[in-house]
Design a protein around this motif. Structure first.
Motif, PDB file in Angstrom:
ATOM      1  N   UNK A  46       1.002  -1.286  -0.110  1.00  0.00           N
ATOM      2  CA  UNK A  46      -0.040   0.028   0.039  1.00  0.00           C
ATOM      3  C   UNK A  46       0.856   1.393   0.092  1.00  0.00           C
ATOM      4  N   UNK A  47       0.446   2.344  -0.623  1.00  0.00           N
ATOM      5  CA  UNK A  47       1.227   3.683  -0.585  1.00  0.00           C
ATOM      6  C   UNK A  47       0.320   4.793  -0.419  1.00  0.00           C
ATOM      7  N   UNK A  48       0.825   5.976   0.171  1.00  0.00           N
ATOM      8  CA  UNK A  48       0.147   7.223   0.238  1.00  0.00           C
ATOM      9  C   UNK A  48      -0.178   7.568  -1.205  1.00  0.00           C
ATOM     10  N   UNK A  49      -1.065   8.323  -1.352  1.00  0.00           N
ATOM     11  CA  UNK A  49      -1.561   8.893  -2.515  1.00  0.00           C
ATOM     12  C   UNK A  49      -2.142  10.429  -1.923  1.00  0.00           C
ATOM     13  N   UNK A  50      -2.384  11.425  -3.123  1.00  0.00           N
ATOM     14  CA  UNK A  50      -2.633  12.397  -2.895  1.00  0.00           C
ATOM     15  C   UNK A  50      -3.587  12.884  -3.852  1.00  0.00           C
ATOM     16  N   UNK A 112      -9.415  15.305   4.628  1.00  0.00           N
ATOM     17  CA  UNK A 112      -9.985  14.057   4.705  1.00  0.00           C
ATOM     18  C   UNK A 112      -8.912  13.071   4.471  1.00  0.00           C
ATOM     19  N   UNK A 113      -9.034  11.869   4.937  1.00  0.00           N
ATOM     20  CA  UNK A 113      -8.106  10.727   4.516  1.00  0.00           C
ATOM     21  C   UNK A 113      -9.129   9.389   4.435  1.00  0.00           C
ATOM     22  N   UNK A 114      -8.554   8.751   3.549  1.00  0.00           N
ATOM     23  CA  UNK A 114      -9.203   7.341   3.165  1.00  0.00           C
ATOM     24  C   UNK A 114      -8.389   6.193   3.018  1.00  0.00           C
ATOM     25  N   UNK A 115      -8.644   5.170   3.232  1.00  0.00           N
ATOM     26  CA  UNK A 115      -7.603   3.864   2.735  1.00  0.00           C
ATOM     27  C   UNK A 115      -8.848   3.071   1.998  1.00  0.00           C
ATOM     28  N   UNK A 116      -8.282   2.557   0.774  1.00  0.00           N
ATOM     29  CA  UNK A 116      -9.234   1.760   0.117  1.00  0.00           C
ATOM     30  C   UNK A 116      -8.481   0.913  -0.883  1.00  0.00           C
ATOM     31  N   UNK A 117      -9.088  -0.146  -1.106  1.00  0.00           N
ATOM     32  CA  UNK A 117      -8.295  -1.154  -2.077  1.00  0.00           C
ATOM     33  C   UNK A 117      -8.564  -1.052  -3.285  1.00  0.00           C
ATOM     34  N   UNK A 118      -7.309  -1.178  -4.162  1.00  0.00           N
ATOM     35  CA  UNK A 118      -7.459  -0.841  -5.559  1.00  0.00           C
ATOM     36  C   UNK A 118      -6.451  -1.746  -6.430  1.00  0.00           C
ATOM     37  N   UNK A 119      -6.639  -2.262  -7.406  1.00  0.00           N
ATOM     38  CA  UNK A 119      -5.543  -2.843  -8.367  1.00  0.00           C
ATOM     39  C   UNK A 119      -5.170  -1.496  -9.169  1.00  0.00           C
ATOM     40  N   UNK A 126      -3.590  -4.032  -3.843  1.00  0.00           N
ATOM     41  CA  UNK A 126      -2.959  -2.987  -2.874  1.00  0.00           C
ATOM     42  C   UNK A 126      -4.053  -2.167  -2.386  1.00  0.00           C
ATOM     43  N   UNK A 127      -3.468  -1.076  -1.518  1.00  0.00           N
ATOM     44  CA  UNK A 127      -4.176  -0.236  -0.890  1.00  0.00           C
ATOM     45  C   UNK A 127      -3.715   1.166  -1.167  1.00  0.00           C
ATOM     46  N   UNK A 128      -4.655   2.130  -1.184  1.00  0.00           N
ATOM     47  CA  UNK A 128      -4.301   3.553  -1.307  1.00  0.00           C
ATOM     48  C   UNK A 128      -4.568   4.090   0.015  1.00  0.00           C
ATOM     49  N   UNK A 129      -3.393   5.001   0.584  1.00  0.00           N
ATOM     50  CA  UNK A 129      -3.606   5.526   1.770  1.00  0.00           C
ATOM     51  C   UNK A 129      -3.950   7.027   1.270  1.00  0.00           C
ATOM     52  N   UNK A 130      -5.043   7.599   0.901  1.00  0.00           N
ATOM     53  CA  UNK A 130      -5.164   8.659   0.262  1.00  0.00           C
ATOM     54  C   UNK A 130      -5.327   9.892   1.151  1.00  0.00           C
TER      55      UNK A 130
END
Length: 175
Positions: A46-50, A112-119, A126-130
């Motif tokens: 998983x990785x941080x996204x913006x 806001x922050x959110x974690x969501x599963x995604x390919x 993986x996961x996006x830690x947005x």
């Protein structure tokens, strides 16, 4: 300062109003502490996204993209790049690239922050830690759809195409 250090600093100083957002903020900080590669797309766990909630100059409309992989209308944003030194800068870069609008203004405090599963581009789940930021477009801004989108348009903030309520939840946090 590195992007990882900025992500830590940004999230450590942010104080969300909602308990669920505070719980996620703490989880993001824990993930950043455990993973020095958390801001890199190559981090398969998983990785941080913006992301950017792009509002028109009057704050009455929100710019949304019809995401090709997700198949729904979402805010602009994406992966952090090696050239990004701040999360807010990554969100602003993504918003500018995906909207074609120059002179966007960003509030560097997350909304806001959110974690969501995604390919995503790794081709594996993986996961996006947005981390999401509010952005204001200049008066008269006309968005231009990028190749990363099936469609791009302004939506009234009180009539969003929001099947799962996620956009409304983000806007409630802003109010």
């Amino acid at each position: 300062m590195s992007l990882h250090a900025d992500a830590w600093s940004t999230l450590a100083s942010w104080r969300p109003d909602y308990y669920t957002q505070e719980a996620l903020r703490q989880a993001f900080l824990g993930y950043l502490a455990a993973r020095p590669d958390a801001c890199q797309r190559s981090c398969a766990a998983g990785h941080i996204t913006a992301s950017a909630l792009v509002f028109d100059a009057g704050g009455e409309h929100l710019l949304l993209t019809l995401h090709p992989r997700v198949g729904k209308w979402v805010q602009l944003g994406g992966h952090c790049e090696p050239s990004d030194s701040t999360l807010a800068g990554a969100a602003l870069r993504e918003a500018t690239e995906e909207s074609g609008i120059a002179d966007l203004r960003i509030d560097p405090v997350p909304v806001h922050v959110d974690v969501h599963p995604i390919t995503c581009s790794l081709g594996v789940p993986t996961r996006h830690f947005d981390v999401r930021f509010a952005v204001r477009a200049p008066r008269g801004a006309h968005p231009v759809r990028s190749a990363e989108s099936l469609d791009l348009r302004w939506w009234p903030v009180d009539a969003l195409p929001d099947e799962d309520g996620e956009l409304d939840m983000m806007l409630a946090v802003l109010r």
